[in-house]
Write a protein that holds these residues in place. Structure first.
Motif, PDB file in Angstrom:
ATOM      1  N   LEU A  99      -2.759  -1.852   7.544  1.00 50.71           N
ATOM      2  CA  LEU A  99      -2.276  -0.964   6.493  1.00 50.71           C
ATOM      3  C   LEU A  99      -3.510  -0.386   5.802  1.00 50.71           C
TER       4      LEU A  99
ATOM      5  N   VAL B 177      -7.335  -7.467  -0.736  1.00 52.72           N
ATOM      6  CA  VAL B 177      -7.294  -6.019  -0.949  1.00 52.72           C
ATOM      7  C   VAL B 177      -7.420  -5.720  -2.446  1.00 52.72           C
TER       8      VAL B 177
ATOM      9  N   PRO C  95       2.661  -7.515   1.758  1.00 49.84           N
ATOM     10  CA  PRO C  95       2.810  -6.550   2.861  1.00 49.84           C
ATOM     11  C   PRO C  95       2.456  -7.103   4.235  1.00 49.84           C
ATOM     12  N   TYR C  96       1.496  -8.009   4.290  1.00 51.35           N
ATOM     13  CA  TYR C  96       1.136  -8.617   5.570  1.00 51.35           C
ATOM     14  C   TYR C  96       1.787  -9.992   5.688  1.00 51.35           C
TER      15      TYR C  96
ATOM     16  N   VAL D  38       4.062   2.738  -1.926  1.00 48.44           N
ATOM     17  CA  VAL D  38       3.907   1.711  -2.966  1.00 48.44           C
ATOM     18  C   VAL D  38       4.375   0.372  -2.409  1.00 48.44           C
ATOM     19  N   ASP D  39       3.528  -0.638  -2.547  1.00 59.35           N
ATOM     20  CA  ASP D  39       3.921  -1.992  -2.138  1.00 59.35           C
ATOM     21  C   ASP D  39       3.343  -2.988  -3.134  1.00 59.35           C
TER      22      ASP D  39
ATOM     23  N   TYR E 227     -11.292   2.616  -2.118  1.00 60.70           N
ATOM     24  CA  TYR E 227     -10.685   1.607  -2.996  1.00 60.70           C
ATOM     25  C   TYR E 227     -11.146   1.743  -4.446  1.00 60.70           C
TER      26      TYR E 227
ATOM     27  N   ILE F 292       0.755  -4.744  -3.057  1.00 57.46           N
ATOM     28  CA  ILE F 292      -0.700  -4.588  -3.256  1.00 57.46           C
ATOM     29  C   ILE F 292      -0.995  -3.440  -4.210  1.00 57.46           C
ATOM     30  N   THR F 293      -0.372  -2.284  -4.006  1.00 60.21           N
ATOM     31  CA  THR F 293      -0.685  -1.131  -4.863  1.00 60.21           C
ATOM     32  C   THR F 293      -0.185  -1.367  -6.293  1.00 60.21           C
TER      33      THR F 293
ATOM     34  N   PHE G  37      -3.878   3.965  -6.920  1.00 63.81           N
ATOM     35  CA  PHE G  37      -4.087   3.243  -5.663  1.00 63.81           C
ATOM     36  C   PHE G  37      -2.779   3.215  -4.886  1.00 63.81           C
TER      37      PHE G  37
ATOM     38  N   VAL H   5      -2.723  -3.706  -7.944  1.00 64.19           N
ATOM     39  CA  VAL H   5      -3.984  -3.052  -8.318  1.00 64.19           C
ATOM     40  C   VAL H   5      -3.809  -2.263  -9.617  1.00 64.19           C
ATOM     41  N   GLU H   6      -2.735  -1.493  -9.709  1.00 60.67           N
ATOM     42  CA  GLU H   6      -2.544  -0.666 -10.909  1.00 60.67           C
ATOM     43  C   GLU H   6      -2.292  -1.527 -12.149  1.00 60.67           C
TER      44      GLU H   6
END
Lengths: 348, 130
Positions: free
Chosen positions: B120, A92, A83-84, A48-49, B14, A51-52, B108, A55-56
């Motif tokens: 990643l 993403v 993350p990057y 989990v970061d 995705y 980005i995830t 996700f 999205v959720e």
């Protein structure tokens, strides 16, 4: 008329208690719990970061909005844990939501107010007529150095808002920003953890900007604290937002619904935005919400929202923020937490 | 993972995009050029539901090197309402609570990290319904 069309949050299910952290560092847990008004915090597992989480949260926001990802004209993510180092989180997220390719996308950074920055800009583009729908997200997997006071609060979570002009769940009445150059909290390039200026993070930083933005916003709106059913402030711990509310003349009852820090921790860019989602989950049409974020460096964004009739129709379409915060929790020990947060140096 | 291969897999990893045969309705993930049921070559793109049923699972104790830090972990085969079955990790659940036939939802997640310098990789995992 512009405002929020859909909203959603996401919070990892893992938690660590203040006692578990204090035990490792020989600290006095009761004094931390009393002083910071924190009991536990969310912990992101390794998969989990930001980005995830984004999205959720965004999927829930889209469902409440009744909007397809392809209709989004902008995707903005505010975070201090992208993350990057080089490559947007937003691409993403936009790809995962089906918002590509006809979409404007940017990652925002302004310590803990990056999320409200994203909201501010998305709302501005909608108001200007450049886009029909804009997605604004505030989310973080916050960093706090081992044994530092921040380790007791730095947590994870995200909130997402679809801004638009039709089918609103909350109309924006007023907004403002307030900022100065204030070196209260920072993280230099290539450093794992942020540094902070101790007590300087209080009066000259958090309280000056939160109350400064709040007073200016109240003046702009010609309003008083009693005109609002709810308020929500940035919550680096449980103590600061309660004190800010009191300083401004808001009551504890107005502040309680969005005051999530005691069991969520400090989700940095997600803090006041997630608090807003918890309020929207229970607010009634016509209720007014007073919101002020805070980001070190320093600045605050203020918003006044007025709930619309459609809010009641969408509140239970997806999991509420309190459900995410209170149900199906998994408590981890410090060893698991250290592994999840990559605090263990594997020197081989 | 090589970036070009990763990018090619984004639609289904995705967004759970699937190809549905326009002639017989069979659903495929990932995409196919020819339907193995009726031989048709025309498909429509659909998105799979995010609720699934756990068909079977196993616990991985000796994983591939890129998943070493995650072991032990549960790997499940889940069936979507559209008839497709996909394999992915089942996370955020005690192994003792795993039951075949249970409802799960798709979330996700970060799937793997290519060392300290590589890309990643993101995609879907299965989690308990909330």
């Amino acid at each position: 008329m512009e405002g929020i069309v859909g909203y959603g949050a996401h919070i990892p299910r893992h938690r660590i208690k203040v006692e578990e952290i204090a035990k490792v560092w020989g600290a006095d847990a009761p004094s931390y719990k009393r002083g910071l008004q924190l009991r536990e915090k969310s912990v992101p597992p390794p998969d989990v970061d930001t980005i995830t989480l984004s999205v959720e949260a965004a999927k829930r926001a889209l469902k409440r909005a009744g909007v397809d990802g392809a209709q989004l004209g902008a995707v903005y993510i505010g975070s201090e844990s992208h993350p990057y180092a080089v490559k947007p989180s937003g691409t993403v997220v936009a790809e995962a939501l089906g918002a590509v390719p006809d979409c404007h996308c940017a990652d925002y950074e302004f310590a803990c107010k990056a999320g409200s920055e994203a909201m501010f800009v998305a709302m501005g583009l909608v108001k200007a007529g450049y886009i029909d729908y804009g997605l604004a997200i505030g989310g973080d997997t916050s960093q706090g150095a081992p044994s530092d006071a921040l380790e007791y609060s730095a947590s994870a979570g995200a909130a997402a808002f679809i801004m638009g002009r039709e089918n609103l769940v909350a109309e924006i009445e007023y907004s403002n920003s307030y900022m100065t150059d204030t070196p209260d909290f920072w993280r230099r390039e290539h450093e794992f953890y942020p540094q902070h200026a101790g007590r300087y993070t209080g009066e000259p930083a958090y309280f000056k900007h939160v109350t400064g933005a709040a007073k200016a916003l109240l003046k702009k709106a010609g309003a008083e604290p009693g005109d609002f059913q709810y308020c929500v402030f940035h919550q680096p711990n449980g103590k600061f937002p309660m004190r800010a509310a009191k300083m401004l003349g808001f009551t504890k009852e107005q502040n309680l619904t969005g005051w999530l820090a005691p069991t969520l921790g400090n989700t940095y860019s997600g803090a006041s935005p997630i608090g807003l989602t918890a309020i929207l989950d229970v607010a009634k049409p016509g209720d007014r919400i007073f919101m002020v974020s805070y980001g070190s460096g320093s600045g605050s964004d203020g918003f006044i929202w007025k709930c619309a009739d459609r809010l009641a129709e969408v509140q239970n379409l997806v999991a509420t923020t309190r459900t995410l915060l209170d149900e199906r929790l998994t408590y981890v020990d410090y060893g698991t937490y250290a592994k999840y947060r990559r605090k263990i140096l594997k020197n081989y | 993972m090589f970036p070009a291969r990763y990018a090619r897999e984004m639609p289904h990893r995705y967004r759970l995009e699937a190809h549905k045969c326009k002639q017989c309705g069979k659903v495929f993930v990932p995409r196919r050029e020819i339907c193995d049921k009726c031989g048709a070559t025309e498909f429509e793109v659909i998105r799979l539901s995010d609720r699934v049923k756990l068909v079977t699972y196993t616990i991985i104790h000796t994983p591939a090197s890129q998943f070493k830090d995650q072991s032990p972990y549960a790997l499940g085969i889940c069936e979507f309402p559209e008839g497709v079955r996909l394999t992915a990790q089942v996370v955020d659940i005690d192994f003792a609570d795993l039951k075949t036939g249970m409802d799960l939802q798709v979330e996700f997640r970060r799937i793997q990290t290519d060392g300290h310098e590589g890309i990643l990789s993101y995609g879907y995992k299965f989690v308990p319904v909330i």
